[in-house]
Motif scaffolding. Structure first.
Motif, PDB file in Angstrom:
ATOM      1  N   LEU A 204       0.860  -1.181   0.000  1.00 55.79           N
ATOM      2  CA  LEU A 204       0.000   0.000   0.000  1.00 55.79           C
ATOM      3  C   LEU A 204       0.894   1.228   0.000  1.00 55.79           C
ATOM      4  O   LEU A 204       0.842   2.029   0.904  1.00 55.79           O
ATOM      5  N   GLY A 205       1.726   1.353  -1.009  1.00 55.56           N
ATOM      6  CA  GLY A 205       2.679   2.457  -0.971  1.00 55.56           C
ATOM      7  C   GLY A 205       2.348   3.512  -1.988  1.00 55.56           C
ATOM      8  O   GLY A 205       1.185   3.789  -2.284  1.00 55.56           O
TER       9      GLY A 205
ATOM     10  N   ILE B 218      -6.581  -4.290   9.693  1.00 52.54           N
ATOM     11  CA  ILE B 218      -5.138  -4.453   9.853  1.00 52.54           C
ATOM     12  C   ILE B 218      -4.572  -3.236  10.559  1.00 52.54           C
ATOM     13  O   ILE B 218      -4.947  -2.103  10.261  1.00 52.54           O
ATOM     14  N   ASP B 219      -3.688  -3.501  11.508  1.00 54.64           N
ATOM     15  CA  ASP B 219      -3.081  -2.382  12.229  1.00 54.64           C
ATOM     16  C   ASP B 219      -1.616  -2.247  11.824  1.00 54.64           C
ATOM     17  O   ASP B 219      -0.787  -3.051  12.218  1.00 54.64           O
ATOM     18  N   LEU B 220      -1.340  -1.244  11.018  1.00 52.62           N
ATOM     19  CA  LEU B 220       0.041  -1.005  10.605  1.00 52.62           C
ATOM     20  C   LEU B 220       0.547   0.329  11.138  1.00 52.62           C
ATOM     21  O   LEU B 220       1.447   0.934  10.586  1.00 52.62           O
TER      22      LEU B 220
ATOM     23  N   ARG C  84      -6.300   2.233   5.036  1.00 53.96           N
ATOM     24  CA  ARG C  84      -6.869   1.246   5.953  1.00 53.96           C
ATOM     25  C   ARG C  84      -7.963   0.417   5.253  1.00 53.96           C
ATOM     26  O   ARG C  84      -8.052  -0.794   5.407  1.00 53.96           O
ATOM     27  N   LYS C  85      -8.753   1.148   4.486  1.00 57.53           N
ATOM     28  CA  LYS C  85      -9.858   0.492   3.774  1.00 57.53           C
ATOM     29  C   LYS C  85      -9.302  -0.487   2.728  1.00 57.53           C
ATOM     30  O   LYS C  85      -9.779  -1.608   2.593  1.00 57.53           O
TER      31      LYS C  85
ATOM     32  N   VAL D 238       0.429  -8.303   3.674  1.00 53.48           N
ATOM     33  CA  VAL D 238       0.128  -7.299   4.695  1.00 53.48           C
ATOM     34  C   VAL D 238      -0.140  -7.974   6.045  1.00 53.48           C
ATOM     35  O   VAL D 238       0.346  -7.533   7.086  1.00 53.48           O
ATOM     36  N   GLY D 239      -0.914  -9.060   6.002  1.00 55.33           N
ATOM     37  CA  GLY D 239      -1.236  -9.757   7.241  1.00 55.33           C
ATOM     38  C   GLY D 239       0.013 -10.298   7.926  1.00 55.33           C
ATOM     39  O   GLY D 239       0.185 -10.188   9.146  1.00 55.33           O
TER      40      GLY D 239
END
Lengths: 505, 369
Positions: free
Chosen positions: A208-209, A249-251, A238-239, A438-439
């Motif tokens: 997600l960059g 997901i918390d990044l 986030r979406k 991502v997970g």
């Protein structure tokens, strides 16, 4: 960006209709629809194994779909090969470049081009190649040997090659993975130059960059299906992450919760000169218990050497390395391990883990083994890790190469963080999330954060700037083997770090 | 591949079920016999009759099975030698030469040392010296490989020819220590009687077969359980991982190659304490060292499987040889064809272990756009 309309209907430059592609045991694409407008920048976003690369391969002619169709300007095309795709104006730049190292830029660009004259005049070719490169703002020396070029330059060669051969649609697989921030900016300028003349670009990405930021539209895939397609500005990171992973997901950044304590790892003016070239120059740094020190930098600026020096795999040619105050340089990896260092190398399968050996056998790797190997306790340990860290595997005797990247990384981290024991207090980690979903990134970051909270001194060496900024309490930038920038994690100026990574500070 | 309306595809298996590991070699054997049967029929022999005679002479008759076990004994050792090295991606193909050296070394011990020793000790000494001689023959390639990375394939292979000429020199080219001084006929000097095993009954099987089988089982257990076995498996799988874990690659390479050479040397020594009793140029004719490589490959480098494969192979030879002297003599070449086909089918059969054969009706894809 403008859409071409004919008779009231939008005419897509390239479409996939209900494309289905099966591999043994996997449904890689499950009735996928995808549309690309002329002049559009479109990101195909998804985790590893989501099916995005499969879709891109179908679109460029590398794979034939089992069901469904590919449409070019509204007409069905049956692409039989990438060359056939190229004849239809569709080209793909793969993540692993397909260039001949010993050839010049110009030779690589014209390679495989059908309508070359019998007698090749190098200077003509070079002029042609230079023209194409200039038109799209791709600075390249056509006479340079490809083997001497950086990753960013090689990517330019691939793009010029596609454009030279008449590509109207360019599919780029993970295009920013190997680039420094200024090079990424340069790539985006090229993309804009292309879209201005009506060419379309598809980014295939799992991150997600930046690529998401410059896209007109993002199509998200998960488990072989399209889970959403959103236009620019319609969804935040986030979406999109939720669409990719299927859960929240918390990044967000993780920082040390407690003040750092005593210094556990110290490098004092460490240098390494190999074959007359200075790989590491005068690097001094210290990592204290309960903190993560992050080293950012573009790949190939001495990260691997630095990690190997600290881990005892290479001896420094100058300077001192101290673990818990004891000098360890040049003592070999077993000794360094005994002194309390655990090491997660960049290359998970093939260095950190033996790929054909089981999870159990890989846990045994860094133990004191004696004459007979005790696999009973290792099995119990493996089963505990599988449960605690939710490692997805048929059983503990499965070969690590059969695990996904995220799961094999969990095995490696479990060994280096937990199995190494209480006495192991220094952790050196290299690019721990490269190529991960991502997970899985979230899980790895959580583990590193736990190691920090448990009072370990963590040295995180990563080419992924976002990762360093998310985790590190202190950020150092490595450029050509030297630390050129140093800043506290909470006071980072991203632009300054980016410039330092490119050697421009 | 498309034939008519059907598409024939190989689809990779995600996992190979256990029974396939047995079914594929067994199937390969059946197909090899079918191919051999075609050759037999073409040359005017009854396949069924020939095969039943082959099986009887090679395996089921008392004389057949004891001859086979006798021949299999050194073959098990060379097979173990090859499997041991190949497992670590060290391609020692010098078992042939190391075996000759084992024969020379053990004959020397049997002549020079065994005289004053009790029987068991003498035999043991002869076997150990033979093994040591085999190890010594691979020392140079091993050091070159471990220190300089020189290809052990070439160096071990070339030393086979040196070893071959060494044996010829000792027996035919000179009148030295190994030549029988009592006769002008060129043959080896016999070792002391204490240094020889008696065969079982009046057969061609010697107690060395028990040693060879026990050795295979012991190796199987040792490589599965010991630290040495573990380190070699890590090293074979990924040298970088071995380096990462601080393993000593030089030491591992040297020990694996030397032990492999010792096993091949043992094959020669068993020939001496068993049927030969001297340096016997007859060993040069039967290629047990090279056959050991084939046996190891067929056994997929599994030590216990090496035993079974060696017995299978030895039986084909023994049975094939006796077919020549039947009423309607079958040329030995047929036995060789059979051996070749077993190997070919076994290697080809690997495809079916890793892949699944699928035959699908071709579907016409039609899509409304």
């Amino acid at each position: 960006m403008g859409s071409h309309r004919l008779g009231g209907a939008t005419l897509f430059a390239l479409s996939a209709r209900q494309v289905t592609k099966r591999f043994p045991g996997v449904l890689a694409n499950d009735h996928v629809d995808f549309d690309l407008l002329p002049g559009e920048v479109h990101t195909l976003l998804g985790e590893n194994g989501a099916g995005k690369s499969t879709l891109a391969s179908v679109l460029c002619g590398l794979y034939k779909p089992d069901e469904g169709a590919v449409l070019r300007n509204g007409t069905q095309v049956r692409l039989t090969s990438p060359r056939h795709g190229l004849q239809n104006g569709i080209a793909m730049v793969h993540q692993h470049f397909r260039l001949v190292d010993r050839f010049s830029v110009a030779e690589n660009v014209v390679l495989g081009h059908r309508s070359l004259p019998f007698r090749l005049r190098a200077s003509d070719l070079e002029d042609q190649v230079a023209q194409v490169a200039e038109r799209f703002g791709l600075p390249l020396d056509p006479r340079a040997t490809v083997g001497d070029l950086s990753a960013g330059q090689r990517q330019r060669v691939e793009i010029v090659k596609a454009l030279y051969q008449g590509a109207e649609i360019l599919l780029l697989d993970e295009p920013t993975a190997l680039l420094a921030p200024p090079e990424v900016e340069k790539l985006f300028e090229t993309v804009r130059a292309m879209t201005q003349v009506g060419k379309s670009v598809v980014f295939v990405s799992h991150k997600l960059g930046e690529v998401v930021d410059i896209s007109d539209r993002v199509t998200v895939m998960r488990d072989g299906r399209v889970t959403g397609s959103v236009a620019r500005g319609e969804a935040d990171t986030r979406k999109l992450a939720e669409l990719m992973v299927g859960r929240d997901i918390d990044l967000s950044p993780r920082r040390s919760q407690v003040p750092a304590r005593e210094t556990l790892l110290q490098l004092d003016k460490v240098g390494l000169t190999k074959d007359g070239i200075e790989r590491i120059a005068n690097v001094s740094l210290s990592v204290r218990a309960g903190e993560i020190v992050g080293i950012a930098g573009v790949s190939g600026n001495g990260q691997r050497e630095l990690a190997e020096i600290v881990a005892g795999l290479q001896a420094p040619t100058s300077g001192e390395i101290l673990i818990s105050g004891a000098r360890v340089n040049g003592m070999g990896t077993r000794h360094v391990r005994k002194a309390g260092l655990a090491y997660v190398p960049e290359d998970r399968l093939g260095t950190g883990l033996a790929p054909s050996l089981s999870i159990v056998d890989n846990l045994v790797l860094t133990r004191d083994r004696g004459f007979l190997v005790d696999r009973k306790s290792a099995l119990a340990e493996a089963e505990a890790f599988i449960q605690q860290l939710e490692i997805k595997t048929p059983h503990a005797h499965t070969a690590t190469r059969k695990l996904s990247g995220g799961n094999s990384q969990k095995v490696l981290l479990a060994r280096e963080i937990f199995a190494a024991g209480e006495d192991s207090r220094v952790l050196v980690v290299c690019s721990p999330t490269r190529g991960l979903d991502v997970g899985a990134v979230e899980a790895v970051h959580k583990l590193l954060d736990e190691a920090r909270s448990a009072g370990k001194a963590v040295l995180l060496i990563s080419e992924d700037l976002d990762e360093v900024l998310t985790l590190a309490d202190k950020v150092l930038v490595l450029y050509r083997g030297s630390v050129v920038h140093e800043v506290a994690g909470t006071e980072v100026d991203v632009e300054a770090v980016g410039l330092a990574m490119a050697g421009l500070s | 591949m498309i034939i008519g309306n059907f598409r024939i595809e190989l689809e990779p298996r995600l996992t190979s079920p256990k029974w396939l590991y047995a079914a594929v070699p067994a199937g390969s054997l059946v197909f090899a016999f079918i191919v051999g049967g075609v050759f037999l029929a073409l040359t005017g022999h009854s396949p069924i009759g020939t095969y039943s005679s082959l099986i009887s002479h090679g395996y089921t008759s008392t004389k057949g099975i004891t001859n086979t076990l006798g021949l299999a004994t050194p073959l098990i050792c060379t097979g173990l030698a090859a499997a041991f090295a190949f497992r670590m991606n060290l391609f020692n193909i010098g078992e042939e030469g190391q075996m000759y050296l084992g024969m020379i070394g053990s004959a020397w011990a049997g002549i020079a040392l065994a005289g004053h020793m009790p029987h068991v000790l003498a035999v043991l000494t002869v076997l150990i010296v033979g093994a040591a001689a085999g190890a010594l023959w691979v020392l140079l390639p091993a050091v070159l490989r471990a220190k300089l990375g020189t290809s052990e394939i070439v160096s071990t292979l070339l030393l086979n020819y040196v070893a071959l000429n060494l044996v010829n020199y000792f027996i035919f080219g000179s009148r030295g220590f190994f030549r029988d001084p009592t006769t002008s006929f060129p043959q080896g000097r016999g070792v002391e009687e204490t240094a020889r095993f008696h065969s079982f009954g009046n057969s061609n099987t010697y107690p060395t077969v028990i040693i060879a089988v026990l050795l295979a089982v012991a190796l199987y257990w040792f490589m599965k359980r010991s630290n040495f076995g573990y380190e070699t498996s890590v090293f074979a799988d990924s040298p970088n991982t071995a380096r990462y874990a601080g393993m000593n690659s030089t030491k591992l390479t040297l020990s694996v190659l030397l032990f492999s050479g010792a096993l091949a040397g043992l094959a020669g020594a068993m020939y001496v304490v068993g049927p030969a009793g001297k340096v016997d140029p007859g060993l040069l004719q039967i290629g047990l060292g090279y056959a050991g490589i084939v046996v190891a490959a067929l056994a997929r480098y599994n030590f216990v499987a090496v035993v079974l494969t060696a017995i299978l192979f030895a039986g084909l030879r023994v049975g094939g040889a006796s077919l020549q002297i039947s009423s309607n003599p079958v040329p030995i070449a047929i036995a060789v064809v059979l051996q070749g086909s077993v190997l070919l089918f076994a290697l080809g059969g690997e495809i079916f272990r890793r892949n699944r054969l699928r035959i699908r009706r071709v579907q016409q894809v039609s899509v409304a756009s």
